[in-house]
Design an enzyme around this catalytic site. Sequence first.
Site, PDB file in Angstrom:
ATOM      1  N   PRO A   9      51.344 -19.391  45.402  1.00  0.00           N
ATOM      2  CA  PRO A   9      50.613 -17.827  45.093  1.00  0.00           C
ATOM      3  C   PRO A   9      50.796 -17.626  43.916  1.00  0.00           C
ATOM      4  O   PRO A   9      51.515 -18.010  42.923  1.00  0.00           O
ATOM      5  CB  PRO A   9      51.893 -17.079  45.903  1.00  0.00           C
ATOM      6  CG  PRO A   9      52.588 -18.401  46.100  1.00  0.00           C
ATOM      7  CD  PRO A   9      52.115 -19.435  46.031  1.00  0.00           C
ATOM      8  N   GLU A  10      50.055 -16.697  43.535  1.00  0.00           N
ATOM      9  CA  GLU A  10      49.660 -16.410  41.546  1.00  0.00           C
ATOM     10  C   GLU A  10      50.150 -14.652  41.762  1.00  0.00           C
ATOM     11  O   GLU A  10      50.422 -14.394  43.582  1.00  0.00           O
ATOM     12  CB  GLU A  10      48.763 -16.047  41.725  1.00  0.00           C
ATOM     13  CG  GLU A  10      48.229 -18.054  41.192  1.00  0.00           C
ATOM     14  CD  GLU A  10      46.855 -17.823  40.334  1.00  0.00           C
ATOM     15  OE1 GLU A  10      46.265 -17.305  39.673  1.00  0.00           O
ATOM     16  OE2 GLU A  10      45.969 -18.892  41.542  1.00  0.00           O
TER      17      GLU A  10
END
Length: 274
Positions: free
Chosen positions: A2-3
């Site tokens: 996840p960014e």
Amino acid sequence: MPELPEVETVVAALRAHLPGKRVTGVAVRCEKLRRPIPVKALQNLADKTISEVRRRAKYLLIDLNDGPTLVIHLGMTGTLRLAANGESAGRHDHLDLQLDNGECLRFRDPRKFGLVMVVKPNEQGEIKELGELAPEPLNKDFTADYFYHLSRKRTTPVKNFIMDQRRVVGVGNIYASETLFRARIRPTIAVGKLGKKRCRQLVNVIKEVLTEAIATGGTTISDFYGVDGSEGAFARELQVYGRTGKPCVACHQPIEKLTLGGRSTFYCPQCQKK
DNA sequence: CTGAGCACCTGAGGGC
DNA sequence: TGCCCTCAGGTGCTCA
């Protein structure tokens, strides 16, 4: 995994669900993450009520009344979902935060690069344990001026620079390639060589791409899912990431791949000349 | 101080 | 089917 947009997607879902719920207990099945899960501190959250769900950089922050904040970082493969309390747990379901409505917030992380902490924020809600973190890219203080001045005389490739959480937070390996493509900047160029104009352009594109990705619910490559198990739609928008050898969406030249800072990097040799 | 490399951990997918 | 290799969205350590 996840960014920033993926974390924001999770945060938004949890924000609609968790505030007002009381923690009734925790179940820890595996303590060994990047740092050991603080079992005792988690148990002390029992009977506290969740007041707010926030995000700082790629960290999820769950504030409880009386002050403590549960900090969760998803690492590469972490996911959070809401399960029924007592629903059978899988091999990598390391932690449940049990709630008074019969549900639990379940943290799964096969690779164990994630992080769980219980901390005490200061008066401003800041958390010193998170270390030196740059401004949020979507905030007003992330400006072309800031970027320009910070990058002078730096020889590091621009891609490494925008992935450095001390310069700007939230940009990870996917969005680094994507933003540089949209800004038509070669990932390998020394960031200090970018003029003011190109710094401005890059800053604007970072804001634009992250905003779009949030709006579409993030990017699902293989293991990002929303709290309800749904997939993000931004994968359809990817223009260079994972597209080695495929035609550039703009000029039809094959997309190339190289390694920077140990990470796969994708770009169009034609559109991103320098 | 900077930048580079690697370690942390498990699973998926390709080639044979 | 199975083995072996490479790769994976992050961070933080050590080293020069």
